[in-house]
Design a protein around this motif. Structure first.
Motif, PDB file in Angstrom:
ATOM      1  N   ARG B 326      -4.521  -2.500 -20.433  1.00 59.28           N
ATOM      2  CA  ARG B 326      -3.237  -3.196 -20.590  1.00 59.28           C
ATOM      3  C   ARG B 326      -2.125  -2.220 -20.262  1.00 59.28           C
ATOM      4  O   ARG B 326      -2.171  -1.056 -20.666  1.00 59.28           O
ATOM      5  N   ASP B 342       1.395  -5.790 -17.534  1.00 61.55           N
ATOM      6  CA  ASP B 342       0.980  -6.965 -18.294  1.00 61.55           C
ATOM      7  C   ASP B 342       2.138  -7.451 -19.149  1.00 61.55           C
ATOM      8  O   ASP B 342       2.307  -8.648 -19.361  1.00 61.55           O
ATOM      9  N   ASN B 343       2.890  -6.491 -19.675  1.00 65.54           N
ATOM     10  CA  ASN B 343       4.128  -6.826 -20.377  1.00 65.54           C
ATOM     11  C   ASN B 343       5.195  -5.900 -19.842  1.00 65.54           C
ATOM     12  O   ASN B 343       5.028  -4.686 -19.833  1.00 65.54           O
ATOM     13  N   SER B 818      -3.254 -16.877 -10.347  1.00 64.01           N
ATOM     14  CA  SER B 818      -3.093 -15.853 -11.360  1.00 64.01           C
ATOM     15  C   SER B 818      -3.309 -16.497 -12.717  1.00 64.01           C
ATOM     16  O   SER B 818      -3.237 -17.716 -12.861  1.00 64.01           O
ATOM     17  N   LYS B 820      -3.920 -15.371 -17.220  1.00 63.52           N
ATOM     18  CA  LYS B 820      -4.127 -14.352 -18.227  1.00 63.52           C
ATOM     19  C   LYS B 820      -5.615 -14.158 -18.411  1.00 63.52           C
ATOM     20  O   LYS B 820      -6.424 -14.988 -17.996  1.00 63.52           O
ATOM     21  N   ASP B 822      -7.385 -14.533 -20.890  1.00 64.61           N
ATOM     22  CA  ASP B 822      -8.028 -15.634 -21.610  1.00 64.61           C
ATOM     23  C   ASP B 822      -8.290 -16.818 -20.679  1.00 64.61           C
ATOM     24  O   ASP B 822      -9.330 -17.473 -20.767  1.00 64.61           O
ATOM     25  N   ASP B 823      -7.319 -17.059 -19.798  1.00 64.37           N
ATOM     26  CA  ASP B 823      -7.535 -18.119 -18.805  1.00 64.37           C
ATOM     27  C   ASP B 823      -8.754 -17.794 -17.959  1.00 64.37           C
ATOM     28  O   ASP B 823      -9.560 -18.664 -17.622  1.00 64.37           O
ATOM     29  N   GLU B 917       7.057 -12.586 -13.491  1.00 66.15           N
ATOM     30  CA  GLU B 917       5.812 -11.952 -13.106  1.00 66.15           C
ATOM     31  C   GLU B 917       5.894 -11.732 -11.593  1.00 66.15           C
ATOM     32  O   GLU B 917       6.357 -12.605 -10.867  1.00 66.15           O
ATOM     33  N   ARG B1086      -3.889 -11.050 -15.661  1.00 65.69           N
ATOM     34  CA  ARG B1086      -3.036 -10.190 -16.483  1.00 65.69           C
ATOM     35  C   ARG B1086      -3.603 -10.161 -17.890  1.00 65.69           C
ATOM     36  O   ARG B1086      -4.246 -11.112 -18.334  1.00 65.69           O
ATOM     37  N   ASN B1087      -3.299  -9.093 -18.546  1.00 63.74           N
ATOM     38  CA  ASN B1087      -3.804  -8.927 -19.906  1.00 63.74           C
ATOM     39  C   ASN B1087      -2.635  -8.678 -20.842  1.00 63.74           C
ATOM     40  O   ASN B1087      -2.502  -7.613 -21.433  1.00 63.74           O
ATOM     41  N   PRO B1088      -1.758  -9.648 -20.989  1.00 64.78           N
ATOM     42  CA  PRO B1088      -0.567  -9.400 -21.806  1.00 64.78           C
ATOM     43  C   PRO B1088      -0.912  -9.380 -23.297  1.00 64.78           C
ATOM     44  O   PRO B1088      -1.922  -9.943 -23.731  1.00 64.78           O
ATOM     45  N   GLU B1093       4.209 -12.727 -26.263  1.00 68.55           N
ATOM     46  CA  GLU B1093       4.334 -13.909 -25.407  1.00 68.55           C
ATOM     47  C   GLU B1093       5.591 -14.673 -25.742  1.00 68.55           C
ATOM     48  O   GLU B1093       5.963 -14.821 -26.872  1.00 68.55           O
TER      49      GLU B1093
END
Lengths: 477, 1093
Positions: B326, B342-343, B818, B820, B822-823, B917, B1086-1088, B1093
């Motif tokens: 991250r 990511d952030n 694109s 995350k 989790d997606d 992003e 991405r791994n925010p 969020e």
């Protein structure tokens, strides 16, 4: 001017109803007061032979020739530097070059339509306008042909588009619509030229016989190809002419259909549409008749040809414009509908972009020129008003040019990947090339009306009531 | 060919028949019945008749002779029966005539072409290893900003043409940055300084030596009190040694260093934290969480190529892997690193220190007063980041950017210490520089000394201080105080104009030298070509001050290493031995350079050096690195009282603060030294895609609040930007603005390096000079900027006008997939829920086409581009340009949308313009299976190859541009004008001889580096094997630091590219058009931090 014309028309339509009832060439029309074979022949041939060339001709031809020189200069510079002198860029690979090509080809359509289709349909009213409409076709095709040749990056190799035998063993790529274009346009140009020339032969003979100067006699004599007016000649002539008309008829549809394939075969949103062929053909006829009107109205005034090109002609052409204009409007409507109905995001964006994007002004001008303003032709008073007709024809010409601008530039400038989007602006060389071809067109037109019978003499004679009767009456006009 | 087959086959027929002739008459009848044909029963009758009539001893050769038919007579008398028979065969004759015609035509063509009347001198003795047409590769290194990248340079018959990374070099690992790629153009730049001049007059090196000797003699008496040397950051061990000796000989002389884009803050930060200058090495491959405090470690700074590789290696989601690191980035402007975050938090420069302290305090860093005026946003972010960092103690990195004040660096060091990262992910070593120092102080001191008027000789070795020294030093005026000024530089630049002596510098590709990488590893710089313009190196100029003024840099470098090679990674100032190797001259143009690639011992130069050294030397040259020269790790900890020494610069956060300014080296022309490099000038800046200019970058909100606009213009690549007056510390300049999404509000970023007065014909008078408002106390950022609109508009040339793809109208375009992490775990295809059409189908499962399928029996080339790995560094674009002889078109043509890059890197923004992003998408030709360009070309100039490439036949192209219109990816480039420079002789040497140089009127595009495929194929066929996976690397792939681009054979299921194409993340751009692109993309993940969020 307008009022006077209206009166003439009254006279023709109502006091001489035989004018309107002319169903067949074989049936001789009723005599029209004031005109005989001789007067018709005199009047038309005098323009080429005896009458003083009006000052307006010199002024007009002067301007047209100057613009033609501008065209030559532009082409010279273009070949020297490359097409980078134009405004074309990478999303917009085609712009003025193809816009003008399609516009001119479209204008060229009326000629064939009038000469061939109306001939086959026995629309005798075509007789007064077919000659110069055909000439217009030829000159428009000549102007059009300049663009595809010189829009290539290496115009000296443009002949590679022709399938000629060569030691490299390479032929053109027949899947490409540009190759179809080459065939369609060259066939069209050839047939149109033949048709025009053959139609001119009896008139060349007339001019040969009437010419006083030896040089004129020689030239017209050669062009007349030994025409003596014998019955055999006439018989063969009629057969040939009809055959050519039959041959030319499909071309009216094919040329612009093929031109529309340039776009319809592409995958660019705004190009890739099945409605393109009919919509292009209708648009071409629309533009063609607009141009015929644009030319006919000043010509008949200048040379006093109101007797031959009557209000009836102008009105008929206005009606055709109205009809084809509605087909074109339907095309615009269907483009929009299809984009919405397809659910395709690219097509939908294309339409949105036309409506609201950077070129929205042009789109709405197009709608105004091609759809809204021509609707006034529904009104009879407008159809009877020559000035209005002239203005409407100009508006339609502009509108049809804008249509091609919208189809080509506006579709290309924003296609699939937003990263590649970019606007287009024409440079001075784009304009000089365009205006130069207008100059070339009019220069040829001016030469034509000065040296050739702009109205078919013998065909005019055939529609006189006396055509079938050996009764030549002297008439003073 | 086929007619030849025909001929031989008919000859065979004849042979067969003649054999048959002996065998059996019946067979002859059978064999000849097709030609003579009419040996009918009546013939047999006539034979019988003749036989019966014949008398005496007669031999008959065949039945036909006896029959005496005309066919047999003909057969008997035909001299060339086979060829003559062609005339009877209509098809064969046509073919024959065509071939004859073709050869006649070719003969005619040669006759018509005027042959050049030049004399060609072939090799009298073929240099060893040189096969004409076969390039050779030599290892060398390029230094920039005091840090080296190891290179392998391709050389064609002695001409360096292309730079590749050296896989054995720790800072390269085979990759290079854009500066190294473009350095070839600088080598051949006709504007480079070509002559040694004294007050503008051309003179000789010996004249310079003669002129300098008396001054040196005079200085010897003064112990060098009047001698000053100004260099850029020096890491070269040999140069350091020379300087050390010189300073020993002239104890009162001074050596100053100044690098306009130097790393003063990093050095000073280390000194603040540790009390000494140290070098920091990060190991991103071991870090789970990275916090970047304005550090653009992916695109600039020492070791950034290595860092990119390491960092991305933790984000490769392949083979079912779902874990990734991250990255938090806190920065002011949008950088490449920020784009990969990511952030990402956009803060003003002054807020970054506040933020750093807010993170440091909970981590237990002691820093005196912690009373900070935090706003909610910073507090929220710092809380979340602190928690994350604490969870990953020992597996995290806090890295501060070179443009941050020393205190932020010290805080970062302290945080790494507190997190236990030191020794794990963060390694400290001694400083890599020969002499670490505060360069701002150094140049300030020099400026003050100049005022004294006591300086007799100012020797400027490289650099351009008149242009880029801090504005308040007024260097242009002060430099005149030195009595004699000598400037060594590549170009006659602003500084050269003010120096009596100007010495042309040898480009690194034509000079010997040595340099250090980010970790201290030494590389020997070896020349690829003899100096084109008799350039000199700094070594040679410094040698003029020694007792051996005529020594060449080869001798100097070699002797130094002969004496010091055993000393490993720290070089002690031992005097070099006086041995000279007279034969070790740099090669002349057209000859092979030093036989570095030769196996040791072969054509060894006998010299005083031991065989042992010779082996070491050859190994070092061959490998491009000197082994075991990297700095050893150092155990060190942050001084307890560091905070007490820290200057209290922080002022807290307030909303109505005045505007702040950030200075940054330009992403493409750096500090201005590459201003005359057309490739770099025309290279679009990573995010904005601006070319040929610098602009003041401000956020959308800041622009709106000041009524400033930059609008899309009326051409293909034009932005009409408001011009503003930038006033900072009583100095002001005029500059255009450019609105940059993601930029921090309340500050403006300006790029250095533009506004050069005398850079050369390419670089002069482009953009504005930001150095004019950059002072010693605000080197990288400062407060108190004033912006006022002038009302004028400035035209900027950009290659991409549209960046936002998340607008309502564009959202449905499935361009950049694109999601995350989790997606990704949920649906690894990353297929957008709102997307249009159907998801990408796999190979072979596609909608039908009218045209038949292509069969690929051999290779089937393909490419994947991992958007998740691409850091947008642009090196691939320059590499492609260098490899494929792509011309530069100039600002005006770029603004018309006519740039020629075959490969572009699109940048897209998603989300809010305040902090979007950002994604990079390199776009080469897709080499579509159903290529829309192929069907519309009227002359078949673009065709499908048997290996799936979409080939462009330049010779056949007439330039209708239909293919480009029909290309949905718009990757085709058209030569609207004559863009190639056909006249400059230097550029003829530079071009890749394997790639056609295109002229005007021709379309061109990415070829998948077909010349490289061909070379590999030839090699493979010679060795009778298939091309191995990875053997062909396209130019873009070869330079990519993150291995985002992979090329190979899709038919080989074991190839890397085939495996990547099988990944669920793989998708085709605009695949719904049924173009079936051969270049496919892997979606970005991405791994925010969920808390943010």
């Amino acid at each position: 001017m307008a009022d006077q014309e209206q009166d003439t028309e009254h006279q023709l339509d109502y006091e001489h109803p035989h004018e309107t009832v002319r169903p067949d060439i074989s049936i001789p029309p009723v005599i029209r007061p004031g005109h005989t074979f001789a007067t018709v022949t005199d009047k038309i041939s005098s323009i080429a032979l005896t009458r003083r060339t009006p000052l307006a001709w010199f002024i007009g031809a002067g301007i047209a020739f100057t613009l033609t020189l501008l065209l030559f200069y532009t082409i010279g510079y273009l070949v020297l530097k490359g097409i980078g002198i134009w405004g074309n860029n990478i999303p917009v690979g085609w712009a003025f070059d193809i816009i003008n090509f399609v516009w001119w080809i479209g204008i060229g359509h009326a000629g064939t339509l009038i000469s061939a289709i109306l001939l086959l349909l026995r629309q005798t009213w075509r007789t007064s306008i077919n000659r110069f409409a055909e000439a217009m076709t030829l000159f428009a095709v000549a102007s059009a042909a300049i663009f595809p040749v010189f829009h290539t990056g290496r115009p000296w190799l443009a002949y590679w588009l022709f399938p000629y035998p060569n030691s490299m063993d390479i032929y053109p790529q027949f899947r490409s619509p540009l190759i179809w274009d080459v065939f369609a346009v060259s066939t069209y140009a050839t047939v149109s030229a033949l048709f025009w020339f053959i139609g001119l032969i009896p008139d060349f003979a007339t001019l040969r016989d009437r010419a006083k100067r030896r040089s004129a006699k020689m030239i017209y004599g050669m062009l007349a190809m030994g025409w003596r007016g014998s019955a055999v000649h006439w018989h063969r002539y009629e057969t040939t002419y009809l055959l050519l008309a039959g041959l030319a008829t499909p071309l009216v549809v094919s040329v612009h259909t093929v031109v529309s394939f340039d776009f319809a075969v592409g995958i660019v949103p705004g190009w890739h549409a099945t409605i393109f062929p009919p919509y292009f053909v209708a648009g071409a006829i629309y533009a063609g008749f607009a141009m015929v009107l644009t030319l006919a109205i000043p010509l008949r005034k200048l040379y006093g040809l109101e007797d031959f090109i009557t209000m009836r002609h102008l009105k008929n052409m206005a009606k055709i414009m109205l009809a084809t204009g509605l087909i074109v409007a339907y095309g615009y409507m269907m483009e929009t509908f299809t984009a919405w109905y397809s659910g395709n995001t690219y097509e939908q964006y294309m339409i949105t972009n036309r409506f609201t994007g950077p070129y929205a002004v042009m789109y709405w001008s197009l709608i105004a020129c091609n759809v809204v303003i021509p609707q006034i032709l529904w009104i009879k008073r407008v159809r009877n008003n020559i000035l209005m007709l002239f203005l409407v024809s100009l508006v339609v010409s502009v509108g049809m040019w804008l249509e091609r601008y919208i189809i080509i530039v506006v579709s290309l400038h924003r296609d699939f990947l937003p990263s590649s989007w970019g606007n287009y602006t024409a440079t001075v060389w784009d304009w000089s090339m365009f205006i130069g071809t207008i100059g070339l067109f009019f220069a040829l037109m001016f030469l034509f009306i000065r040296f050739l019978p702009m109205i078919s003499i013998f065909e005019m004679r055939t529609i006189l009531p006396q055509a079938g009767v050996k009764d030549v009456k002297e008439a003073a006009d | 060919m086929s007619s030849l087959v025909q001929l031989t086959s008919s000859i065979k027929k004849e042979e067969e028949s003649s054999e048959n002739r002996i065998d059996s008459p019946a067979a002859i009848i059978a064999a000849h019945s097709h030609s003579s044909g009419d040996l009918s029963p009546s013939d047999l009758d006539s034979i019988r008749d003749k036989l019966s009539q014949s008398q005496g001893k007669q031999y008959w050769r065949s039945l036909e002779e006896l029959a005496n038919t005309s066919a047999f007579q003909e057969l008997l008398h035909r001299e060339f029966p086979s060829q003559a028979s062609e005339w009877n065969d209509p098809a064969g004759r046509r073919r024959f005539l065509k071939l004859m015609g073709a050869s006649l035509a070719l003969a005619g063509l040669t006759a018509c072409t005027r042959q050049p009347t030049e004399t060609i001198a072939p090799y009298v003795r073929q240099p060893e290893q040189m096969v004409p047409g076969q390039p050779l590769y030599y290892a060398t290194a390029m230094e920039l900003g005091g840090s080296a990248t190891g290179l392998l340079v391709e050389s064609h018959e002695g001409r360096p043409t292309k730079v590749e990374g050296n896989p054995g070099h720790p800072a390269s690992l085979g990759a290079t940055d854009l500066f190294a790629q473009a350095s070839v153009l600088s080598l051949y730049d006709p504007d480079r300084s070509q002559t040694l001049t004294r007050i503008g007059e051309i003179t000789a090196w010996s004249a310079f030596l003669g002129a300098i000797r008396p001054i040196i003699a005079a200085q010897t008496g003064l112990q060098g009190a009047g001698l000053r040397i100004l260099t850029e950051t020096v890491t070269s061990p040999t140069l350091a040694d020379q300087l050390r000796k010189l300073l020993a000989a002239f104890p009162r002389a001074k050596w100053h260093q100044y690098d306009a884009a130097g790393r003063v803050n990093a050095s000073e930060g280390a000194r603040l934290a540790f009390g000494q200058y140290v070098n920091t090495i990060y190991q991103f491959d071991k870090a789970d969480v990275v916090l970047s405090l304005d550090a653009d470690f992916l695109s600039c700074g020492p070791g950034h190529l290595r860092y990119s590789r390491d960092f991305i290696s933790r984000r490769r989601l392949q083979d079912g892997k779902t874990e990734m690191n991250r990255l938090y980035v806190v920065e002011s402007e949008m950088t490449n690193t920020g784009a990969k975050a990511d952030n990402r938090l956009a803060l003003r420069p002054s807020e970054i220190e506040v933020f750093a302290r807010a993170v440091a305090a909970p981590l237990g860093v002691q820093m005196g007063s912690n009373a900070q005026l935090l706003n909610d946003r910073i507090a929220k972010w710092s809380d979340a980041i602190v928690r994350d960092l604490k969870q990953h103690a020992g597996r995290s990195i806090v890295i501060a950017g070179d443009y941050q004040p020393p205190v932020v660096h010290a805080l970062a060091h302290a945080m790494n210490g507190a997190l236990g990262n030191v020794g794990k992910t963060v390694i400290y070593t001694d400083a890599v520089e020969a002499r670490a120092e505060n360069q701002i102080q150094s140049i300030t001191e020099l400026a003050q000394d100049l005022d004294s008027g006591q300086i007799d000789l100012l020797l400027i070795l490289g650099g351009n201080p008149v242009y880029n020294a801090p504005a308040d030093l007024n260097f242009a005026e002060r430099i005149r105080q030195a009595k004699l000024r000598v400037h060594l530089s590549l170009y006659k630049d602003e500084t050269s104009e003010l120096c009596q002596w100007h010495i042309p510098q040898a480009h690194y590709l034509e000079s010997w030298g040595d340099t250090r990488a980010y970790d201290g590893t030494v590389s020997v710089i070896q020349p690829l070509i003899a100096p084109l313009y008799r350039g000199k190196t700094a070594y040679e100029v410094l040698a003029a001050f020694s007792d051996q003024p005529e020594r060449t840099s080869y001798d100097i470098i070699r002797d130094y290493w002969m004496a010091n090679r055993g000393s490993g990674n720290r070089v002690s100032p031992v005097p070099a031995s006086g041995a000279t190797d007279a034969t070790g001259q740099p090669p002349r143009a057209g000859q092979v350079p030093a036989p570095a690639a030769a196996p040791a011992g072969q054509s060894a130069t006998p010299g005083p050096a031991s065989a042992d050294f010779e082996q070491f030397w050859r190994r070092a040259l061959h490998d491009g690195v000197i082994p075991n020269t990297q700095m050893p790790p150092k155990t060190i900890s942050v001084a307890a009282n560091w905070a007490a020494q820290a200057p209290s610069t922080q002022s807290g956060v307030s909303q109505d603060a005045p505007l702040e300014i950030c200075f940054r080296p330009d992403p493409t022309i750096y500090d201005g030294r590459f201003a005359n490099n057309g490739w770099l000038q025309e290279l679009p800046k990573p995010i904005t895609k601006l070319t040929w200019d610098n602009a003041v970058m401000i956020s959308p909100a800041t622009a709106a609040s000041r009524g400033l606009e930059s609008n899309v213009g009326s051409l293909g690549g034009l932005i009409a930007a408001d011009q503003v007056v930038l006033s900072f510390k009583d100095r002001s300049i005029l500059a255009p603005i450019l609105i940059m999404p993601g930029h921090a509000d309340g500050c403006a970023t300006v790029y250095l390096g533009y506004g050069r007065r005398s850079a050369g014909r390419v670089g002069s008078d482009q953009g504005y000079n930001a150095y004019a408002i950059r002072t010693t106390d605000a080197q990288w950022s400062g407060t108190g900027l004033q912006i006022s609109k002038t009302g004028d508009k400035v035209d900027l040339a950009v290659t991409q006008l549209q960046h936002m793809i998340d607008t309502e109208q564009l959202r449905d375009r499935d361009l950049v997939r694109s999601g995350k992490i989790d997606d990704y775990k949920h649906d690894p295809t990353l297929y957008p829920a709102h997307g249009h059409g159907t998801p990408e189908k796999h190979e072979g499962d596609h909608t039908p086409s009218l045209y038949p399928e292509y069969e690929y029996t051999g290779y089937k080339w393909g490419m994947t581009i991992d958007i998740n790995a691409c850091v947008g560094c642009n090196a691939c674009v320059v590499s492609c340009q260098a490899e494929n002889n792509i011309p530069v078109v100039g600002k005006e043509q770029v603004s018309r949308g006519r740039e020629m890059h075959w490969l572009r890197v699109d940048s897209y923004f998603k989300g809010s313009p305040e902090n979007p992003e950002t994604y990079f998408q390199p776009v080469p030709c897709m080499h579509c299976e159903n290529a829309p360009c192929e069907v519309v070309c009227p002359v078949a100039a673009t065709v499908h190859s048997s290996e799936g490439l979409n080939d462009m036949v330049y010779n056949r192209c007439v330039g209708t541009r239909y293919c480009s219109n029909n290309c949905p990816y718009k990757v085709r480039r058209f030569n609207f004008l004559l863009y190639q420079d056909w006249d400059t002789p230097g550029f003829k040497l530079m071009r890749n001889p394997d790639v056609t140089v295109r002229s005007r009127g021709v379309m061109e595009k990415c070829t998948y580096c077909v010349q490289r495929i061909s070379r590999a194929r030839i090699q493979a066929e010679k060795e009778d094997r298939a091309i191995r996976d990875g053997e062909v690397k396209t130019a873009c792939q070869a330079v990519c630091p993150t291995e985002a681009i992979i090329f190979g054979d899709i038919n080989d299921s074991g190839s890397r590219v085939a495996k990547l194409k099988a990944e669920p993340r793989n998708y085709g751009l605009l695949a719904e058009l049924n173009t079936r692109p051969r270049t496919t993309y892997l979606g970005a993940v991405r791994n925010p931090n969920p808390e943010l969020e």
